[in-house]
Design an enzyme around this catalytic site. Structure first.
Site, short mmCIF file in Angstrom:
data_model
loop_
_atom_site.label_atom_id
_atom_site.label_comp_id
_atom_site.label_asym_id
_atom_site.label_seq_id
_atom_site.Cartn_x
_atom_site.Cartn_y
_atom_site.Cartn_z
CE1 TYR A 159 9.17 -8.49 3.05
CE2 TYR A 159 8.95 -7.68 5.29
CZ TYR A 159 9.23 -7.46 3.95
OH TYR A 159 9.57 -6.20 3.54
CB CYS A 196 6.86 -5.19 -3.42
SG CYS A 196 7.46 -3.77 -4.34
CG HIS A 197 2.53 -0.77 -2.29
ND1 HIS A 197 2.49 -1.10 -3.63
CD2 HIS A 197 1.25 -0.57 -1.90
CE1 HIS A 197 1.22 -1.10 -4.03
NE2 HIS A 197 0.45 -0.77 -3.00
CD GLU A 230 -2.98 -0.41 -2.72
OE1 GLU A 230 -3.12 -1.33 -1.88
OE2 GLU A 230 -2.31 -0.56 -3.75
#
Length: 172
Positions: free
Chosen positions: A104, A135-136, A164
Site C-alpha cells: 500500500y 488487487c490481490h 501467479e
C-alpha cells in the site's frame, strides 16, 4: 460500495469459487468472487444469470484460462468509475506485473501521495473489478496479506498469488 448499472450477468464455478461477471453494453462493469463469508453487495449467494452478452461469454473464457494458467493476463474491455484518487490507485494496481506484489505504501509513493497508505487501502478495497484490476497483488508492509475481501478473503488472495508465482516459474 455503490450500486452498478448492468444489462447482463453470468455466474460460473471456478477454482477460487463462484464468479459473477456483470456487463453493460460491451464492457465488464463488475466482478464478484463469491465465498462462504463474502460480504459483497450480493452476499454469499450465486446470482442467477440475466440477459445474454458476448462480452460475458468472452470474460468467462478469459478468466478461466487465467485461473488455469493458460494466460498471465486478462484482456477485457471494462468500465470503472471512482474518484480521481481511486482511479489513480486502480491505474497503479493495474501496472503490478503478473506474479509480483506491491505494498500500500509503495502505491501511495508511486501516485505521488506518500503517507497515504491507508487511503490507498480504502481505494483498493473499493475495486469492483478484482482480477482485471489485480488487487490481490497488493499487500501490507512486510508482504503481509491483509484486507482482501473477494471470495474467501485472505485465503483466496494467497491462492491467486501462489497461482501467479507458480505460473511465472513455469514460464521461465
Amino acid at each position: 460500495m455503490k450500486n452498478i448499472e448492468f444489462d447482463a450477468n453470468l455466474s460460473f464455478k471456478s477454482d477460487i469459487g463462484w464468479i459473477t461477471v456483470f456487463s453493460r453494453g460491451e464492457k465488464v462493469v463488475r466482478i464478484e468472487i463469491i465465498g462462504s463469508s463474502n460480504k459483497g453487495p450480493c452476499g454469499n449467494r450465486v446470482i442467477p444469470n440475466l440477459g445474454k452478452s458476448k462480452t460475458l461469454v468472452d470474460a468467462k473464457k478469459k478468466i478461466l484460462d487465467y485461473l488455469e494458467g493458460k494466460t498471465p493476463s486478462l484482456d477485457l474491455d471494462f468500465e470503472h468509475h471512482g474518484t480521481a484518487f481511486q482511479e489513480a490507485v486502480w491505474n497503479q494496481v493495474s501496472k503490478i506485473k503478473f506474479g509480483r506484489t506491491m505494498t500500500y505504501s509503495e502505491i501511495a509513493e508511486k501516485i505521488g501521495n506518500p503517507g497515504a497508505a491507508r487511503a490507498v487501502g480504502t481505494a483498493v478495497g473499493s475495486n469492483s473489478l478484482p482480477l482485471l484490476v489485480p488487487c490481490h497483488r497488493v499487500v501490507a508492509s512486510g508482504n503481509k496479506l491483509t484486507g482482501y475481501f473477494a471470495g474467501e478473503g485472505i485465503e483466496t488472495q494467497q491462492q491467486l498469488i501462489e497461482h501467479e508465482r507458480a505460473g511465472k516459474k513455469a514460464a521461465r
